[in-house]
Enzyme design. Sequence first.
Site, PDB file in Angstrom:
ATOM      1  N   ARG A  68       0.856  -1.200   0.000  1.00 25.91           N
ATOM      2  CA  ARG A  68       0.000   0.000   0.000  1.00 25.91           C
ATOM      3  C   ARG A  68       0.884   1.239   0.000  1.00 25.91           C
ATOM      4  NH1 ARG A  68      -1.310   1.781   4.562  1.00 25.91           N
ATOM      5  NH2 ARG A  68      -2.062  -0.158   5.465  1.00 25.91           N
TER       6      ARG A  68
ATOM      7  N   TYR B 141     -16.561  16.172 -15.734  1.00 28.05           N
ATOM      8  CA  TYR B 141     -16.978  14.767 -15.664  1.00 28.05           C
ATOM      9  C   TYR B 141     -17.997  14.598 -14.530  1.00 28.05           C
ATOM     10  CZ  TYR B 141     -16.779   9.829 -14.554  1.00 28.05           C
ATOM     11  OH  TYR B 141     -17.117   8.536 -14.256  1.00 28.05           O
TER      12      TYR B 141
ATOM     13  N   ASP C 154      -7.405  18.621 -14.470  1.00 27.87           N
ATOM     14  CA  ASP C 154      -7.701  17.266 -14.937  1.00 27.87           C
ATOM     15  C   ASP C 154      -7.277  17.225 -16.414  1.00 27.87           C
ATOM     16  OD1 ASP C 154      -8.866  14.968 -15.991  1.00 27.87           O
ATOM     17  OD2 ASP C 154     -10.654  15.104 -14.738  1.00 27.87           O
TER      18      ASP C 154
ATOM     19  N   LYS D  59      -7.983   6.149 -19.271  1.00 31.58           N
ATOM     20  CA  LYS D  59      -8.326   6.625 -20.609  1.00 31.58           C
ATOM     21  C   LYS D  59      -7.107   6.567 -21.532  1.00 31.58           C
ATOM     22  CE  LYS D  59     -12.303   7.053 -18.776  1.00 31.58           C
ATOM     23  NZ  LYS D  59     -12.424   7.767 -17.551  1.00 31.58           N
TER      24      LYS D  59
HETATM   25  C1  LIG Z   1     -12.277  13.815 -17.390  1.00 29.66           C
HETATM   26  C2  LIG Z   1     -12.402  12.691 -16.414  1.00 29.66           C
HETATM   27  N1  LIG Z   1     -11.913  12.837 -15.173  1.00 29.66           N
HETATM   28  C3  LIG Z   1     -12.003  11.855 -14.253  1.00 29.66           C
HETATM   29  C4  LIG Z   1     -12.602  10.649 -14.546  1.00 29.66           C
HETATM   30  C5  LIG Z   1     -12.704   9.574 -13.491  1.00 29.66           C
HETATM   31  O1  LIG Z   1     -11.758   8.592 -13.724  1.00 29.66           O
HETATM   32  P1  LIG Z   1     -11.964   7.034 -13.337  1.00 29.66           P
HETATM   33  O2  LIG Z   1     -13.143   6.556 -14.127  1.00 29.66           O
HETATM   34  O3  LIG Z   1     -10.671   6.419 -13.735  1.00 29.66           O
HETATM   35  O4  LIG Z   1     -12.217   7.002 -11.871  1.00 29.66           O
HETATM   36  C6  LIG Z   1     -13.121  10.452 -15.831  1.00 29.66           C
HETATM   37  C7  LIG Z   1     -13.793   9.167 -16.160  1.00 29.66           C
HETATM   38  O5  LIG Z   1     -14.513   9.066 -17.121  1.00 29.66           O
HETATM   39  C8  LIG Z   1     -13.025  11.491 -16.786  1.00 29.66           C
HETATM   40  O6  LIG Z   1     -13.518  11.364 -18.023  1.00 29.66           O
END
Ligand SMILES: Cc1ncc(COP(=O)(O)O)c(C=O)c1O
Length: 384
Positions: free
Chosen positions: A51, A103, A175, A200
């Site tokens: 961890r 998101y 992000d 992604k």
């Molecule tokens: C722009 C964006 N940020 C954060 C996330 C969250 O990531 P995760 O699905 O890996 O938890 C996503 C998921 O679709 C996303 O598209």
Amino acid sequence: MGAKGLRFNSKTIHGGQHPDKAYGAVMPPIYQTSTYAQATPGGHQGYEYSRSANPTRTALENSLASIENGNYGLAFGSGLAAIDAVIKLLSPGDEVISTNDLYGGSYRLFKMVFEKFGITFHFVGMQNADKIADYINGKTKLIWVETPTNPMMNIIDIVSVAHLAKKHSVLLAVDNTFATPYLQQPLDLGADIVMHSATKYLGGHSDVVVGALVVKDKALADQLYFIQNASGAVCGPMDSFLVLRGIKTLHIRMQRHCENGRAIAQYLRSHPKIDKVYWPGFEDHPNHHIAKSQMKDFGGMISFVPKGANYEDAVAIVEKLKLFTLAESLGGVESLAGHPASMTHASIPKEEREKSGVVDALIRLSVGIEDENDLIADLEQAIG
Ligand SMILES: Cc1ncc(COP(=O)(O)O)c(C=O)c1O
């Protein structure tokens, strides 16, 4: 290896990487272990418990730091776990200014998990960075930016927001999931924290769920490492390996995502049955000039609305697609189509959603790296 001086396309492969100490393995082994032998209490070789740290995860974290031009990388069990760690830097009474078009899962985490711990979130349209200043007060501790935004492809001027954040001693987190460091490197533009859903484009093959943070500052990194270990939302060694392998081809995949994205955006725009197409590469896209200055190209994410903005028409299109798979997520080699209102953004209330343009007829495409003619032929048969 002195990967610091390397260019991006070499950093994806070599950044922060060393042949494995045991047998010189070029790819870091998947250290599938929870614990490590100690010769005497505390007498270990840098790893005590997985961890806290695991050598495969360390290799990924070093790669992440390298490709984002940061000094410290942290890998988590999902993108949301990475965001969760950032918000845990805050205390009750603190305020966050977030973009209003983001998101849905990030919105849900902010509103439905952290607000009840006394953190206030202001969701603000950030296309005009000056607007953000109105929301800054003595309690503001963090500005949360997504650019391009999911799913409206709005562009936020990172340099201007960073300027504002510095002026008020507020942290800026970006992000960078949609752009990836191939297209934009927020730390170089003044951000303090870069976050990724590595699920992604970084992973790139739709086979893993992982999150990431990268920072330059040691004190900030130490706080985040503390939270990473204390809260424990880490990714496993196999998942770390998969993302590391994905990153090695990030630059060539992104190049093709951008080429195919451009071809499809232009195709959709000229289609008589399509009304709106959202893609930052269009010269009349609001903030196209900012996209041009802060991004190397415009990516493979596109949203569009069929003429008439009819929910049924949008559903009929996504159901007819054959090469594009109707599925959540994005950024893999294969093309995906999504219906944000019912899928990725369903957790945002309809009135909130529609304010930022996420109408029921909006379709989002994650354009993959297949042959562009096959992708266009698929859209042609589905749109009719
Ligand atoms: C722009 C964006 N940020 C954060 C996330 C969250 O990531 P995760 O699905 O890996 O938890 C996503 C998921 O679709 C996303 O598209």
